[in-house]
Design an enzyme around this catalytic site. Structure first.
Site, PDB file in Angstrom:
ATOM      1  N   GLU A   1      -5.125   3.473   6.174  1.00 36.73           N
ATOM      2  CA  GLU A   1      -5.849   4.565   6.823  1.00 36.73           C
ATOM      3  C   GLU A   1      -6.867   4.025   7.827  1.00 36.73           C
ATOM      4  O   GLU A   1      -7.067   4.617   8.896  1.00 36.73           O
ATOM      5  CB  GLU A   1      -6.536   5.414   5.751  1.00 36.73           C
TER       6      GLU A   1
ATOM      7  N   GLU B   1      -1.047   5.638  -3.032  1.00 36.79           N
ATOM      8  CA  GLU B   1      -1.908   6.414  -3.918  1.00 36.79           C
ATOM      9  C   GLU B   1      -1.124   7.236  -4.935  1.00 36.79           C
ATOM     10  O   GLU B   1      -1.543   7.384  -6.089  1.00 36.79           O
ATOM     11  CB  GLU B   1      -2.811   7.341  -3.093  1.00 36.79           C
TER      12      GLU B   1
END
Length: 258
Positions: free
Chosen positions: A114, A134
């Protein structure tokens, strides 16, 4: 490397090089590192001599492994400084006022991916990989990964986020996620060359274009409104006049940022 100094910065011409410096922990994010990254953004934005940032990591294993789960599990409190955490969040949102070139020196995982996605352009080493794992831990990519569909086709974004599997630098290039894939030894020179080419352009125009192009992806109508606000300012600037004079006089322009 120490946790007290988890980010190494240096200047190359008009470029600030910020290197995550926790290679023994795969450059994982701690509060100190997040604050340091935010601090580097603030330093770049408040220094007229800095016109671009190169963001990279130490070592060849990882650019960044995301949150330092060992530190989190050991009870380290992820409390952040207001000013630097705001700058870090603006970076994640693509709103840093200085262009950012990402140099992926290794795996960019979870928050590390990210963070790389927050960069305006990306150069990747051949062995770099990218992943949002995740979901494998029952979590969601809340640091910007959920917007991956604005960068790649929806089906690809869902594949990456729902499987949590890594993709190679070569596939990331094919998808348009990275701008170039190079040998590890060429990574920083290539990123610096790209940053210096950006930094060599009119700073007011660069800032306006960065804002408008990003805004155009999210809200085309607002981008048109904002362009009507910015165009008169940029066209009436001293830099615009200097750019025209330099073209006529066949010389490099001398930018003043006003």
């Amino acid at each position: 490397m120490t946790d007290e100094q988890p980010l190494h910065t240096s200047h190359v011409g008009n470029v600030l090089v910020a290197r995550l410096d926790r290679s023994d922990a795969r450059n994982a994010l701690t509060p100190a590192l997040i604050n340091a990254i935010g601090g580097a953004v603030v330093a770049a934005e408040t220094d007229d001599a800095v016109r671009a940032i190169v963001l990279t990591g130490s070592g060849e294993r990882a650019f960044c492994a995301g949150m330092d789960l060992r530190a989190f599990a050991s009870g380290v409190e992820f409390t952040l400084d207001d000013a630097t955490s705001d700058a870090f969040m603006r970076l994640l949102d693509g709103r840093a006022r200085v262009p950012v070139v990402g140099a992926a020196n290794g795996a960019a995982v979870a928050g590390g991916f990210e963070l790389m996605l927050a960069c305006d352009v990306i150069v990747a080493a051949e062995h770099a990989t990218f992943a949002l794992p995740e979901v494998k831990r029952g979590l969601i990519p809340a640091g910007g990964g959920i917007f991956l569909g604005t960068r790649v086709p929806l089906g690809v974004a869902l594949e990456i986020t729902l499987t949590g599997d890594a993709i190679s630098a070569a596939r990331a290039y094919e998808l348009g996620l990275v701008n170039a894939v190079v040998a590890a030894t060429d990574l920083l020179p290539r990123a610096l060359d790209l940053a210096e080419r950006i930094a060599g352009n009119g700073p007011l125009a660069v800032a306006a274009i960065k804002e408008l192009v990003r805004l155009g992806v999210d809200d085309a109508a607002r981008a048109r409104e904002r362009m009507r606000e910015l165009q008169p300012e940029v066209f009436a600037s001293e830099d615009a006049q200097e750019g025209a004079r330099a073209f006529v006089e066949k010389r490099a322009p001398v930018w003043r940022g006003r």
